[in-house]
Write an enzyme that holds these catalytic residues in place. Structure first.
Site, short mmCIF file in Angstrom:
data_model
loop_
_atom_site.label_atom_id
_atom_site.label_comp_id
_atom_site.label_asym_id
_atom_site.label_seq_id
_atom_site.Cartn_x
_atom_site.Cartn_y
_atom_site.Cartn_z
N ALA A 11 0.80 -1.23 0.00
CA ALA A 11 0.00 0.00 0.00
C ALA A 11 0.82 1.27 0.00
CB ALA A 11 -0.93 0.01 1.22
N TYR A 151 7.83 -13.66 -14.36
CA TYR A 151 6.77 -12.78 -13.83
C TYR A 151 5.41 -13.26 -14.32
CZ TYR A 151 3.91 -8.56 -13.34
OH TYR A 151 2.90 -7.68 -13.04
#
Length: 243
Positions: A11, A151
């Site tokens: 965050a 990824y």
């Protein structure tokens, strides 16, 4: 009446920060998790109209400590209504040249960490008979991209995790969905050469890049009552890049 609590990982910046900002303003009690509190997150937490946004420092790559993190979050804040698995890294590299340690780091943070954290957080949701989980994947998880094999594998795994977990916990009133952003307008893409950004925009149906707020809007929607019959899905937010 207490506000619904939502845990948002990663965050401190980028998508995670945008999601925390949107959810706080929408009336959720946000518990933001990151290794360090960024200046932007600290500013958000003190801003008028930002709502209730907490910060909990934690390295989400520390898999062994995740059960204790879940216990502390439950003790300090109570049962979470929502979990947004956003934290991740985007290390690029041709697979044949990548170090094993880089691959392991990608898998640990992008795939293993959200699985283990969800395992412990969802137990309280099961007891409560309600909850929402949103996993942040990527269009690379289903389109592929040269130089992002490792990824892409981690994000494809998140999509499979989302679909299967939705079936496991749906009868308990828990919705599980994923969002798949494409190239997003962030500080990272702003640092790209102008011609590269233009090439990506031209390839998209809307002739532009999606923005952080577009992703935050989608997360808010998937956490809300209007999406109560949506589960096990992947919402693509890429301005039509994959259209």
């Amino acid at each position: 009446m207490s506000k619904p609590r939502v845990i948002v990982t990663g965050a401190s910046r980028g998508l995670g920060l945008g999601i925390a900002r949107r959810l706080g303003a929408a009336g959720y009690e946000v518990i933001g998790i990151a290794r360090r509190e960024s200046e932007a997150l600290a500013t958000l937490r003190g801003a008028p109209g930002a709502g209730i946004v907490h910060f909990v420092p934690f390295d989400l790559a520390d898999i062994a400590a995740l059960p204790e993190l879940a216990r502390v979050l439950r003790r300090d804040f109570g049962t979470a209504y929502g979990l947004v698995n956003n934290a991740g890294i985007g290390t690029a590299g041709v697979l044949s040249n990548m170090r094993d340690s880089q691959i392991e780091e990608l898998v640990r943070l992008n795939t293993l960490s959200p699985l283990i954290l969800t395992k412990h957080v969802v137990r309280s949701m099961l007891a409560a008979g309600t909850g929402r989980i949103v996993n942040v994947a990527s269009i690379v998880g289903f389109t592929g991209y040269s130089g992002l094999a490792a990824y892409g594998a981690t994000k494809a795994a998140l999509i499979g995790f989302t679909r299967s977990l939705a079936r496991e916990v749906g009868r308990a009133g828990i919705n599980v969905n994923a969002i798949a952003p494409g190239f997003i307008e962030t500080d990272l893409t702003k640092a790209m050469p102008a011609e590269e950004r233009e090439r990506i925009a031209r390839r998209s149906a809307l002739q532009r890049l999606a923005e952080v707020d577009d992703v935050a809007d989608a997360v808010e929607f998937l956490l809300g009552e209007r999406s109560r019959s949506i589960t096990g899905t992947v919402l693509t937010i890429d301005a039509g890049n994959t259209a």
